[in-house]
Write a protein that holds these residues in place. Structure first.
Motif, PDB file in Angstrom:
ATOM      1  N   GLU A  93      33.306  15.218   0.015  1.00  0.00           N
ATOM      2  CA  GLU A  93      32.087  15.519  -0.026  1.00  0.00           C
ATOM      3  C   GLU A  93      31.963  16.896  -0.678  1.00  0.00           C
ATOM      4  O   GLU A  93      30.935  16.806  -1.518  1.00  0.00           O
ATOM      5  CB  GLU A  93      31.689  16.032   1.438  1.00  0.00           C
ATOM      6  N   ASN A 123      41.441   9.559   2.663  1.00  0.00           N
ATOM      7  CA  ASN A 123      40.724   9.871   4.067  1.00  0.00           C
ATOM      8  C   ASN A 123      40.548  11.448   4.223  1.00  0.00           C
ATOM      9  O   ASN A 123      40.343  11.589   5.292  1.00  0.00           O
ATOM     10  CB  ASN A 123      41.576   9.344   5.192  1.00  0.00           C
ATOM     11  N   VAL A 158      39.836   7.868  -0.475  1.00  0.00           N
ATOM     12  CA  VAL A 158      41.095   7.057  -0.278  1.00  0.00           C
ATOM     13  C   VAL A 158      41.890   7.377   0.610  1.00  0.00           C
ATOM     14  O   VAL A 158      42.664   6.753   1.283  1.00  0.00           O
ATOM     15  CB  VAL A 158      41.519   6.471  -1.703  1.00  0.00           C
ATOM     16  N   LYS A 173      47.331   2.988  -8.935  1.00  0.00           N
ATOM     17  CA  LYS A 173      47.297   3.422  -7.609  1.00  0.00           C
ATOM     18  C   LYS A 173      48.235   4.504  -7.057  1.00  0.00           C
ATOM     19  O   LYS A 173      48.781   4.169  -5.794  1.00  0.00           O
ATOM     20  CB  LYS A 173      47.331   2.142  -6.688  1.00  0.00           C
ATOM     21  N   GLU A 180      36.712  10.205  -5.387  1.00  0.00           N
ATOM     22  CA  GLU A 180      37.016   8.869  -4.977  1.00  0.00           C
ATOM     23  C   GLU A 180      38.530   8.883  -4.504  1.00  0.00           C
ATOM     24  O   GLU A 180      38.609   8.182  -3.318  1.00  0.00           O
ATOM     25  CB  GLU A 180      37.252   8.252  -6.266  1.00  0.00           C
ATOM     26  N   THR A 190      38.073  13.232   3.647  1.00  0.00           N
ATOM     27  CA  THR A 190      36.484  12.940   3.597  1.00  0.00           C
ATOM     28  C   THR A 190      35.629  14.325   3.276  1.00  0.00           C
ATOM     29  O   THR A 190      34.815  14.188   2.435  1.00  0.00           O
ATOM     30  CB  THR A 190      35.567  12.242   4.750  1.00  0.00           C
ATOM     31  N   GLN A 191      35.990  15.140   4.101  1.00  0.00           N
ATOM     32  CA  GLN A 191      35.403  16.650   3.808  1.00  0.00           C
ATOM     33  C   GLN A 191      35.725  17.242   2.320  1.00  0.00           C
ATOM     34  O   GLN A 191      34.767  17.779   1.586  1.00  0.00           O
ATOM     35  CB  GLN A 191      35.780  17.584   4.719  1.00  0.00           C
ATOM     36  N   ARG A 229      30.647   7.545   6.726  1.00  0.00           N
ATOM     37  CA  ARG A 229      31.855   7.645   7.357  1.00  0.00           C
ATOM     38  C   ARG A 229      31.971   8.579   8.369  1.00  0.00           C
ATOM     39  O   ARG A 229      32.757   8.383   9.544  1.00  0.00           O
ATOM     40  CB  ARG A 229      32.867   7.930   6.151  1.00  0.00           C
ATOM     41  N   TYR A 230      31.202   9.583   8.365  1.00  0.00           N
ATOM     42  CA  TYR A 230      31.082  10.626   9.538  1.00  0.00           C
ATOM     43  C   TYR A 230      30.453  10.071  10.605  1.00  0.00           C
ATOM     44  O   TYR A 230      30.131  10.657  11.896  1.00  0.00           O
ATOM     45  CB  TYR A 230      30.363  11.855   9.302  1.00  0.00           C
ATOM     46  N   GLY A 231      29.838   8.540  10.426  1.00  0.00           N
ATOM     47  CA  GLY A 231      28.958   8.218  11.520  1.00  0.00           C
ATOM     48  C   GLY A 231      27.620   8.728  11.657  1.00  0.00           C
ATOM     49  O   GLY A 231      26.708   8.207  12.499  1.00  0.00           O
ATOM     50  N   GLN A 232      27.193   9.318  10.560  1.00  0.00           N
ATOM     51  CA  GLN A 232      25.634   9.628  10.555  1.00  0.00           C
ATOM     52  C   GLN A 232      24.765   8.770   9.563  1.00  0.00           C
ATOM     53  O   GLN A 232      24.653   8.979   8.747  1.00  0.00           O
ATOM     54  CB  GLN A 232      25.673  11.258   9.828  1.00  0.00           C
ATOM     55  N   ARG A 259      45.828 -10.650 -10.850  1.00  0.00           N
ATOM     56  CA  ARG A 259      44.373 -10.647 -10.432  1.00  0.00           C
ATOM     57  C   ARG A 259      43.658  -9.268 -10.555  1.00  0.00           C
ATOM     58  O   ARG A 259      42.763  -9.328 -10.810  1.00  0.00           O
ATOM     59  CB  ARG A 259      44.616 -10.903  -8.759  1.00  0.00           C
TER      60      ARG A 259
END
Lengths: 260, 435, 198
Positions: free
Chosen positions: A195, A189, A187, A152, A183, A191-192, A224-227, A80
């Motif tokens: 960025e 997490n 994955v 992966k 990227e 995030t910073q 993702r930061y909620g902004q 798949r």
């Protein structure tokens, strides 16, 4: 099978003892053993032992079936994934071909209007990422890192891209490496971190093919930061900077899905 | 044998007394989001006799801080404590880099009379009121009203529904002086406060599951010496035993419309998933495999069900389409993936994932199939999603003791609710209470 | 009000009964832990005795039957006595162990199980409870099911050897009742078990 009571007990004691005494057994000839063999009794004992062996075999078969099922399901998943990948790749190639053919068209028109333009290579006009040649080893290192992403193995991929960036600071694939690193951070997490690298793609390689995507990803980072507002603004900027890109379409989708 | 029936019926210690047992769970924030929106929550003014039993502003502040998306200002940094607009100097608040300001007042006209609570939320930059309301309540309802205010403010500032007025159910186990393990089924507010014990037993109690209206809990109790599934109204304490089959009676899970309960029974020999219609009591078998099938959870639309199965050896998550009966495997990374729960919008699943011998909580979205590990502690169990989909609560261990941890679904925010006594396990976050 | 008082005292009484009952449980629990610890030594001691019987339990096919034929009458009688004793005696070892996330009977458990089969077949009125357990790792309900499957595996083993299903009951406590408390391999290996209780 029914035995007369005393002989039944007899057989029972045999069964539990599971020792065979052939002489005694032949003396119990009235017992309908259901076999004319000269080695009669072991039938019962064997049956019991046989049952146990069968049970152990069934147990083993079940375990094996489960392992096979596992393999089958894993392979199904890989197939798949491969189908999806090849579809994505096709779409990607198709997109690039389209852009090349439109470039060719522009070139043709340019040739009619200004004949001297035909001395310029397509790459020069195209502003494409492949403006400097990519050396073989750098390309290999990049491909290896990319293969890790595909399979992966994210942690290894991160290390591979970090090494790539360190070892080939002049490679034309650098913005791509930064992008993929971003990227991967997403994955994981981180995030910073993501960025940071997406920002460096946008700021240092404004003309890279990965820039629209990095801009879009920055939007996702903010989300993702909620902004939410900042994310939407970023998506708008993707659309205005790269109106015809895939990233712009994705940005559109984001804006639609978050519209209040 | 009437007597033995009597003894059996009384052979568990059921508690319907709803006095507060003191707050057993306190919250420690372990990891926050450094991009949270700063908001100043000023202590509410009080006009009435005596002192108020609860500090509304503090409750709201704690709620919002726990969300990780908002960052309340410490009281000691406040330059003034306004309670109405005339007292607000916006420049002070923007100097403190606050984006929003919440002020309010509680007043009581007659002693023991109803309380009136006014709250107002201001946008510091635009210097205007963006939210405000006057609500009433009794002094006993102060905590609930405070959580209500948290919900309103949170929803306004983040666009997400607030889940501060919800509750959590969990089980504590503790060895008493006689070295027996005492199990207690407890319910508290989402902030761990106002804890009540609704069941005590010296036999195992496990797998609490909320009904969609948040009125009932289904759970497994071994109080008769065998497992049985029980349904209990959390407000009245009234309860009944739903199943007493031979062998397993476990893993209850309510369908989203509340009409059915998925359970695991081994009445036909092997652990399989069944659905019990709660009106007709008709039982339908949903799985059939010689491996283990357990831990069902209904999709939010009620059309599918995820469950843990060992049909491919180790436990993995499968999804069953209830209309077609087709089963599809969802997890492929790692050799141990179990006890999955859908996110409220059905787009993701959260489950226990073993990675290099360590059990974490992981998330996987159902389209991209990407697995993300959300927690770092070992032996993490029982993820349960908040009804607004933003946080997960789970059980974990430190040393020999269990406690509850919470993590935002993006992994950014973490806090824990350590128990002061014994082992805390199997948290279940309630649905919204007023739906 | 009379009634209420009565029910209250009944409740209290029942509470005491439960406490007493649980006290008993706790004691047996500790006892089992004790025997579990002792079992290891016993198993070593028991094993040679079984094998010295030659055909007993795991002696399988006609080879042993032949050797049986060749045995002298004295030995035969002695063996028969031994058998009878075995049949009457309840086996000492009441717990068998499993591998992580497995419910297959380990080969090293078969000797012990065969002794139980002999006992149960010799005593058809005897009832046995197979109590499955799991270690603390993994999820609770999965472990509950795993414990049951372990019990079921032992039940099947008994049944194919001719023990009546009506003699056997399977229950599971999952990870709720560890024999040994601890977060390490040695505790875990002692907790993945089926207790055979009469």
């Amino acid at each position: 099978m029914r035995f007369p009571l005393p002989s039944r007990l007899w057989v029972l004691s045999f069964l539990t003892a599971s020792t065979v005494q052939a002489a005694d057994l032949t003396s119990q000839s009235s017992v309908p053993l259901g076999t004319a063999s000269s080695v009669p009794a072991p039938v019962y004992i064997d049956q019991r032992q046989g049952n146990t062996e069968l049970l152990m075999q069934v147990q083993q078969l079940q375990t094996e079936m489960q392992a096979l099922r596992d393999q089958l399901e894993q392979q199904g998943q890989v197939i798949r994934q491969l189908q999806k990948d090849s579809r994505d790749r096709y779409i990607d190639v198709d997109r690039r071909l389209l852009s090349v053919s439109s470039d060719v068209n522009t070139l043709k028109k340019g040739r009619v209007a200004a004949p001297e333009a035909n001395t310029t290579s397509a790459g020069g006009i195209n502003n494409s990422a492949v403006s400097t040649p990519v050396s073989g080893s750098a390309k290999d290192a990049y491909q290896n890192a990319y293969a890790l992403v595909r399979s992966k193995q994210f942690d290894q991929a991160i290390t591979a891209y970090q090494a790539f960036i360190k070892n080939y600071p002049d490679s034309a694939l650098l913005p791509n490496a930064y992008y993929w690193l971003g990227e991967l951070y997403m994955v994981k997490n981180l995030t910073q971190e993501a960025e940071r690298v997406f920002n460096s793609v946008v700021e240092q390689y404004p003309k890279s093919r990965k820039t629209p995507d990095a801009r879009y990803k920055l939007g996702l980072v903010y989300a993702r930061y909620g902004q939410q507002d900042k994310a939407r603004k970023q998506m708008e900027s993707v659309k205005s900077f790269h109106p015809d890109s895939t990233a712009a379409k994705l940005a559109d989708q984001f804006l639609e899905s978050t519209a209040k | 044998m009437r007597l033995s029936r009597w003894i059996k019926a009384a052979a568990i210690l059921l508690l319907f007394s709803y006095q507060q047992a003191g707050a057993d769970l306190t919250i420690e924030i372990t990891q926050g989001n450094d991009r949270a929106t700063p908001v100043a929550i000023v202590p509410f003014a009080w006009s009435g006799e005596g002192v108020l039993t609860e500090d509304i502003a503090q409750i709201v502040s704690d709620d919002l801080e726990r969300s990780g998306l908002l960052k309340p200002l410490s009281r000691t940094e406040m330059l003034s404590l306004p309670s109405k607009k005339a007292e607000v100097f916006f420049r002070d608040w923007s100097l403190l880099k606050q984006e929003y300001l919440l002020i309010g007042q509680v007043s009581q006209k007659t002693p023991a009379g109803p309380l009136s609570i006014r709250y107002e939320l201001y946008d510091v930059v635009r210097q205007e009121r963006v939210l405000g309301e006057i609500i009433s309540g009794t002094s006993k309802e102060l905590r609930s009203r405070a959580h209500y205010i948290s919900d309103q403010v949170f929803e306004h500032l983040t666009g997400l529904a607030g889940a501060f007025s919800t509750r959590i159910a969990y089980i504590t186990a503790r060895r008493d002086e006689l070295k027996q393990t005492k199990y207690e089924l407890k319910i508290s507010d989402a902030d761990g406060r106002r804890e009540k014990t609704i069941l005590e037993s010296y036999e195992p109690v496990l797998s609490p599951s909320w009904s969609p209206d948040a009125q009932y809990l289904a759970y497994v109790s071994f109080e008769t010496g065998r497992p049985g599934i029980y349904l209990q109204n959390v407000f009245t304490g009234k309860r009944r035993q739903l199943t007493a089959f031979k062998g397993l009676n476990g893993a209850p899970s309510w369908s989203p419309d509340g009409s059915k309960l998925a359970v695991v029974l081994s009445k036909d020999g092997n652990p399989e998933i069944y659905s019990i219609n709660l009106t007709t009591y008709k039982i339908t078998r949903l799985t059939n495999h010689y491996g283990i099938d357990t831990e069902p959870d209904w999709s939010p639309d009620g059309k599918k069900m995820i469950f843990t199965s060992s049909r491919s050896g180790g436990p993995q998550i499968y999804e069953l389409d209830l209309a077609t009966g087709e089963t599809q495997r969802l997890t492929f990374e790692g050799s141990y993936n179990a006890r999955a729960r859908y996110s409220p919008n059905g787009s993701e699943i959260y489950f226990v994932h073993q990675n290099e011998g360590i059990f974490h909580i992981a998330a996987q979205d159902l389209n991209g199939n990407r697995l993300r590990i959300l927690t770092q502690t070992p032996l993490d169990e029982s993820p349960s999603v908040s009804p607004n989909g933003s946080m997960l609560i789970y059980a974990t261990q430190e040393g020999l003791r269990g406690y509850l941890g919470a993590v935002s679904v993006d992994g950014q925010v973490q806090y824990r609710l350590p128990s002061q006594l014994g082992d805390v396990r199997e948290p279940a976050w309630s649905p919204f209470l007023n739906k | 009000m009379e009634l209420k008082k009565y029910s209250k005292s009944l409740f209290f009484g029942a509470t005491l009964a439960v406490l007493a009952g649980c006290g008993g449980n706790a004691a047996t629990q500790e006892q089992t832990e004790g025997t579990t610890a002792a079992n290891d030594n016993q198993q070593v001691a028991v094993a040679p005795t079984v094998t010295s019987d030659g055909a007993t339990g795991s002696g399988t096919d006609s080879d042993s039957a032949v050797s049986g034929q060749q045995l002298g009458a004295d030995t035969q009688a002695a063996m028969q006595d031994d058998m009878n004793q075995k049949m009457a005696a309840m086996p000492d070892v009441g717990t068998i162990y499993f591998d992580f996330d497995q419910s297959s009977i380990r080969a090293d458990s078969r000797e012990v199980l065969d002794l139980h089969v002999a006992y149960l077949r010799a005593n058809p009125m005897a009832k046995v409870t197979l109590e499955g357990h799991a270690d603390e790792r993994g999820t609770r309900e999965y472990n509950m099911a795993l414990g049951l499957r372990r019990g079921n595996a032992v039940k099947s083993y008994f049944q194919v050897q001719g023990v009546s299903a009506s003699q056997i009951e399977v229950t599971s406590y999952g990870e709720e009742r560890p024999a040994v408390i601890g977060h390490n391999q040695s505790a875990w290996s002692k907790n993945r078990r089926v207790e055979i209780n009469y």
